[in-house]
Write a protein that holds these residues in place. Sequence first.
Motif, mmCIF file in Angstrom:
data_model
loop_
_atom_site.group_PDB
_atom_site.id
_atom_site.type_symbol
_atom_site.label_atom_id
_atom_site.label_comp_id
_atom_site.label_asym_id
_atom_site.label_seq_id
_atom_site.Cartn_x
_atom_site.Cartn_y
_atom_site.Cartn_z
ATOM 1 N N LEU A 153 46.456 -2.848 60.077
ATOM 2 C CA LEU A 153 45.743 -4.023 60.603
ATOM 3 C C LEU A 153 46.470 -5.320 60.256
ATOM 4 N N GLY A 154 47.005 -5.393 59.052
ATOM 5 C CA GLY A 154 47.700 -6.608 58.629
ATOM 6 C C GLY A 154 49.128 -6.689 59.101
ATOM 7 N N ASN A 155 49.731 -5.543 59.398
ATOM 8 C CA ASN A 155 51.130 -5.485 59.834
ATOM 9 C C ASN A 155 51.225 -4.614 61.083
ATOM 10 N N PRO A 156 51.156 -5.200 62.245
ATOM 11 C CA PRO A 156 51.162 -4.400 63.478
ATOM 12 C C PRO A 156 52.429 -3.564 63.658
ATOM 13 N N SER A 157 53.514 -3.924 62.991
ATOM 14 C CA SER A 157 54.749 -3.156 63.145
ATOM 15 C C SER A 157 54.693 -1.821 62.390
ATOM 16 N N MET A 158 53.756 -1.670 61.447
ATOM 17 C CA MET A 158 53.621 -0.424 60.684
ATOM 18 C C MET A 158 52.606 0.479 61.378
ATOM 19 N N ASN A 159 52.949 1.733 61.484
ATOM 20 C CA ASN A 159 52.053 2.713 62.084
ATOM 21 C C ASN A 159 51.290 3.407 60.954
ATOM 22 N N ALA A 160 49.981 3.457 61.037
ATOM 23 C CA ALA A 160 49.158 4.052 59.979
ATOM 24 C C ALA A 160 49.427 5.543 59.827
ATOM 25 N N ALA A 161 49.863 6.195 60.878
ATOM 26 C CA ALA A 161 50.133 7.637 60.801
ATOM 27 C C ALA A 161 51.378 7.932 59.970
ATOM 28 N N ASP A 162 52.299 6.975 59.883
ATOM 29 C CA ASP A 162 53.535 7.171 59.116
ATOM 30 C C ASP A 162 53.379 6.828 57.641
ATOM 31 N N VAL A 163 52.256 6.238 57.267
ATOM 32 C CA VAL A 163 52.045 5.777 55.894
ATOM 33 C C VAL A 163 51.259 6.839 55.128
#
Length: 170
Positions: free
Chosen positions: A123-133
């Motif tokens: 949510l805070g960083n649109p460039s990061m994908n939550a599935a990869d974290v």
Amino acid sequence: MDEDKRKQKTIGWPSYLVAILMLVGIGFLFLPILGTRASDGTYVSLHSFYVYFGGLQMEVVNGVRVTFPFSFNVWFLVLLSVFVLAFLAVLFGRNTPANLTVGLFLLLAGTIALFFSPQFLALGNPSMNAADVSYDYGLFLAVFCFVLSILFLVILIVRSKRYWRKRRRK
């Protein structure tokens, strides 16, 4: 009479131990709580300071410089403030069931919200994908401290309610 006053003064001291345990858990939140895979598949821990407050994290992975840009993340700061408020409620709620209950509910809500950290990061960083974290060791240590604190808080609330019920009868 002196025995009653002594008991009244010392009845809530375990709440200080729970507050210290919560403070240790808050400290663990500043260890890496999340990690991701670099382009070559190597696991990289994300520094919590950059995740919370923004910045540019640079890592060298197999001789290649990898950068992770982060922006200021309000979601994590709200989560941190929930834990700080829970800490203060327990610290100042020495033998008060109401304060201890507020601390318990805030701590419980914050601990559950910790498992949504990848979504907060996305949510805070649109460039990061939550599935990869994925979760890292700091999150597990913090959750361990918070779950212990929750268990001890339940015991403290029951003890405090018994004490005040017995005291009202006198």
